[in-house]
Design an enzyme around this catalytic site. Sequence first.
Site, PDB file in Angstrom:
ATOM      1  N   GLU A 177      15.253  -3.592   3.353  1.00 41.67           N
ATOM      2  CA  GLU A 177      16.150  -3.992   2.253  1.00 41.67           C
ATOM      3  C   GLU A 177      17.092  -2.662   1.551  1.00 41.67           C
ATOM      4  O   GLU A 177      17.109  -2.310   0.377  1.00 41.67           O
ATOM      5  CB  GLU A 177      15.146  -4.289   1.038  1.00 41.67           C
ATOM      6  CG  GLU A 177      14.379  -5.725   1.340  1.00 41.67           C
ATOM      7  CD  GLU A 177      13.611  -6.348   0.208  1.00 41.67           C
ATOM      8  OE1 GLU A 177      13.889  -5.769  -1.055  1.00 41.67           O
ATOM      9  OE2 GLU A 177      13.362  -7.406   0.441  1.00 41.67           O
TER      10      GLU A 177
HETATM   11  C1  GCB Z   1      10.222  -7.437  -1.261  1.00 38.51           C
HETATM   12  C2  GCB Z   1       9.895  -6.197  -0.579  1.00 38.51           C
HETATM   13  C3  GCB Z   1       8.377  -5.982  -1.025  1.00 38.51           C
HETATM   14  C4  GCB Z   1       7.932  -6.116  -2.301  1.00 38.51           C
HETATM   15  C5  GCB Z   1       8.176  -7.837  -2.256  1.00 38.51           C
HETATM   16  C6  GCB Z   1       7.589  -8.385  -3.678  1.00 38.51           C
HETATM   17  O1  GCB Z   1      11.372  -7.853  -1.188  1.00 38.51           O
HETATM   18  O2  GCB Z   1      10.356  -5.823   0.405  1.00 38.51           O
HETATM   19  O3  GCB Z   1       8.133  -4.373  -0.559  1.00 38.51           O
HETATM   20  O4  GCB Z   1       6.475  -6.157  -2.371  1.00 38.51           O
HETATM   21  O5  GCB Z   1       9.384  -8.135  -2.084  1.00 38.51           O
HETATM   22  O6  GCB Z   1       6.486  -8.696  -3.685  1.00 38.51           O
HETATM   23  O7  GCB Z   1       8.399  -8.172  -4.759  1.00 38.51           O
END
Ligand code: GCB
Length: 683
Positions: free
Chosen positions: A475
């Site tokens: 991301e």
């Molecule tokens: C995401 C991330 C991850 C988070 C997840 C969330 O996009 O890549 O690290 O833990 O969302 O649960 O917010």
Amino acid sequence: MTAEIMHSIYTIVIFGILGSSVVHSLPPEQPITGGMLYPRETMTRDIKDLGGIWQFQVDLSTWRNQSLVKEWWKRPLAENVDHVLDMPVPSSYNDITANRSIQNFVGWAWYETTFQTPKHWLDTVEGKIARRIVLRFESVRYYASVWLNGMEVMSHEGGHLPFEAEISQYLFAPPVTNRLTVAVNSTMHAHTLPPGSFSWEPNTNRYPENYFIMDPVGNFFHYCGIDRRVLLYSTPLVYIDDITVDTTYRNISGNITGVVNYNISAIGTTTQNKVYVSVIDKSQPGKAKVISSSKMVKGDIAASVEVPDAKLWWPMYMSNSPGFMYTLRVTIVDVSGIAIYDQYDLPIGIRTVRVTKTQFLINEQPFYFHGFGKHEDYDLRGKAVDPVTNLRDFYLMKWIHANSFRTSHYPYAEEIMDLADKYGIAVIDESPAVGLASKENFDPVVLQKHLKVESELIRRDKNRPGVVMWSLANEASLGHDYSTAYFKAVFQHVKALDKTRPASMVLNQHGNATFFCDVILFNVYHGWYNDRGRLETVALQMYDDMSTWYKELQRPVMITEYGAGAVAGMHLLPSFTYTEDYQVEILRENQKAFDKLKAEGYFVGEMIWNFADFKQPPLSDIVINNRKGVFTRQRDPKESAYLVKDRYVKLAQAMQQSMGMQSLQNEVDEKLRFVPENGVDLL
Ligand code: GCB
């Protein structure tokens, strides 16, 4: 950029941030040299594990620098501080004590242990120690400086990856005890990987004096410390330094001949040495199949060995013997071929990986990922793994019929990677470059660190058949020319280091750098981070997203994160956010889109976020943990686990059928518990 320059930049940055006027000289960081083969015991190599209870204390001085100014490594820790604490190694230090200032500590944390050198390691020949003695850390998060008996040994930046140094010259002979001191710093800032933010709060009406706030990126808890094994190991002075294997095979009318291409570098060899290479099939005890290969004299060797009637390495559900591993045995002998100098056993699997415009092929057969994004995250121990949890996780993956996972958001312990190889679980191996967002995060200093991390990761995991793809980041912001240039450099670097695996990064947005990805790996949380509670939009939006990716880039597409939070035991009818019911419904709605995408022929996998609940930093919208796991943090199933099992059994069965294998059908009825209801199909 030399290691020295990088090191001094780091020194300035970290002390600048902590406001100290003292620029202290730390041991220089080790450049990437040598193979750093995983320590394995053989007839010529032995290991001493330094795990156990170490001494511990944190430097709570205002500028967090007094431990350096007062050179704590020069004396036993107990002489530097009022009192020392006990701390288990390996473990993250955060959740062990009842002390909040240790849980959230930012700055230098000091560890110390003592040990005796095994006497025979110090035997001499012609006045010189006849063995090479190495001190190895499997991972220290985030920055480590190491002293032995008060002398600088090494330093390393970046968690999750091993570093080591030869230490013979610093050791005391028994019965004198050696004192090992490690200073660990967990300060994250714009130029660390992953990045963090750091700020001083000058308003003393609202904050205590000299107050700083350090926020690491991401919503996983910032665990720190010596979180993997610390090993002493010894090898002969003539030793195997590195082995790189790449495998292929010939298939003539179903008759498979494996081809193992290898590069071996040996140190200390002369024309008086030969190297033997053999491939051993240990699956038949007592009559191991040994295929010997070429000999070499002195230095490096690049050659290959053929394995007749080879058994290929397959992921689960593509073979009746998934995860089949051979042993590549490398032996250095003297010119007569009798006296053995060094021997190393490398587990290898014979397989190929390739992507086309629409498919992910393992051994030329289409592979569909069905698995999870995970974390190394456990009660009390933080990021420290142990055999109990490792095996529990793999048994759960077997139970739920997963065939893959991603090492989100950093490289996992080698013990975990060993199990993935052995059980036939395909791994997307991710670097710690999570959340690169601001311009500063793409600075040339960070780029250098990122290239180094990729080198270290590929050096560590290059021979693992289970690793089928590299994920270079998670991301990242992609909307700028500087991020495109940055990723161009990282992708080029990885492709140059490993030509045998696809490389990609996990995306949550479009941008020019997506062009470098061999497979589109996408994260999105429909019904959770957008249109929360609007279940009827989920399948439509997921289908729209993924089909758009394919239209745009014409390459295989998979979902690497989707899901919803659910507090175990919480139910409401109709479902509501954070109930188990809502999580089940979110997963099911997404899966409708996956079925349609799969039928269109370019969708190559689905991974749920997350395998298990994991600890977060203090956040406003949830109690303690990120609840998106289909298992709790203690690895008990939520209702969603049964839905996922239902689906993954069917996906496994489809894979078996496509391979012409006897299917799981007879097991299915018994395994299924969750029968999806016949809702209106919106697609
Ligand atoms: C995401 C991330 C991850 C988070 C997840 C969330 O996009 O890549 O690290 O833990 O969302 O649960 O917010």
